[in-house]
Design an enzyme around this catalytic site. Structure first.
Site, PDB file in Angstrom:
ATOM      1  N   CYS A   1       2.762  -5.037   6.699  1.00 27.46           N
ATOM      2  CA  CYS A   1       2.500  -4.707   5.296  1.00 27.46           C
ATOM      3  C   CYS A   1       3.771  -4.232   4.598  1.00 27.46           C
ATOM      4  CB  CYS A   1       1.425  -3.632   5.201  1.00 27.46           C
ATOM      5  SG  CYS A   1      -0.222  -4.272   5.559  1.00 27.46           S
TER       6      CYS A   1
ATOM      7  N   HIS B   1       0.826  -1.211   0.000  1.00 30.85           N
ATOM      8  CA  HIS B   1       0.000   0.000   0.000  1.00 30.85           C
ATOM      9  C   HIS B   1       0.851   1.247   0.000  1.00 30.85           C
ATOM     10  CE1 HIS B   1       0.591   0.837   4.340  1.00 30.85           C
ATOM     11  NE2 HIS B   1       0.454  -0.473   4.522  1.00 30.85           N
TER      12      HIS B   1
END
Length: 164
Positions: free
Chosen positions: A126, A110
C-alpha cells in the site's frame, strides 16, 4: 526572465503539466523512487505529499489504476483490527484502487499509526500517508479517479510532460 520569477515558479505548489489533458481530472501520480505523491487538479500539480511504499520494489504495483473504494475508519482484515482502533495500521482513511485485478480492498492509499514510516520503503504494497494528508486527499478524491504508480528519476513535471 527575472531570477525572482524563476525562483517563485520553482517553489510554487501549483504549476502546469505538459500533457495534463491526457491525465484526467483530478489525477494522482505516485513515484516509488522518491516516495512522493502528486495530486493533480485542473491540469496542475496542486499538492505533493511524502508517502511510504513497498519494502521491496515489486510489492507496490506499478501502472495506471482506478480508485474504486473509499472508507472512513477502515477495518484491518489481516489482523482483525476494527476501524478507529489506535492500533489499526490503516489509520482513519482508505482510498482503494484496482491494482492486480483486485477490487480496491487490497491495495490503497491510507493513513497510518506510525508517522515515522512516511518517506520510507516499509509497506506490504500500500501507499501510506500522514493522517492529516490522507484526510485532505480523501476529501478531494472521488470514486473513478485515476492513479498512476511509477518508479522514475524524473520530476512530476518531466514525467507528465512526456506523457508516459
Amino acid at each position: 526572465m527575472n531570477i525572482k520569477v524563476v525562483f517563485l515558479l520553482l517553489l510554487s505548489p501549483m504549476w502546469p503539466l505538459g500533457n495534463a489533458e491526457e491525465l484526467g481530472d483530478p489525477y494522482i501520480i505516485v513515484n516509488k523512487a522518491n516516495n512522493k505523491l502528486a495530486y493533480i487538479e485542473e491540469g496542475k500539480i496542486s499538492e505533493v505529499y511524502k508517502v511510504a511504499t513497498g519494502k521491496s520494489n515489486d510489492l507496490t504495483p506499478e501502472g495506471e489504476f482506478t480508485i474504486t473504494v473509499k472508507a472512513v475508519d477502515p477495518y484491518y482484515r489481516k489482523k482483525d483490527i476494527p476501524g478507529g482502533d489506535k492500533s489499526n495500521p490503516l489509520g482513519t482513511r482508505w482510498i482503494g484502487f484496482d491494482a492486480n485485478n483486485t477490487d480496491g480492498r487490497t491495495f490503497g492509499i491510507h493513513g497510518n499509526n506510525n508517522p515515522s514510516a512516511i518517506g520510507r520503503f516499509v509497506t506490504a504494497g500500500c501507499i501510506r500517508m500522514y493522517e492529516k494528508d490522507v484526510q485532505k486527499l480523501y476529501n478531494k478524491i472521488r470514486i473513478g479517479t485515476k492513479i498512476k504508480v511509477v518508479r522514475t528519476q524524473k520530476s512530476f513535471q518531466e514525467y507528465a510532460a512526456e506523457g508516459e
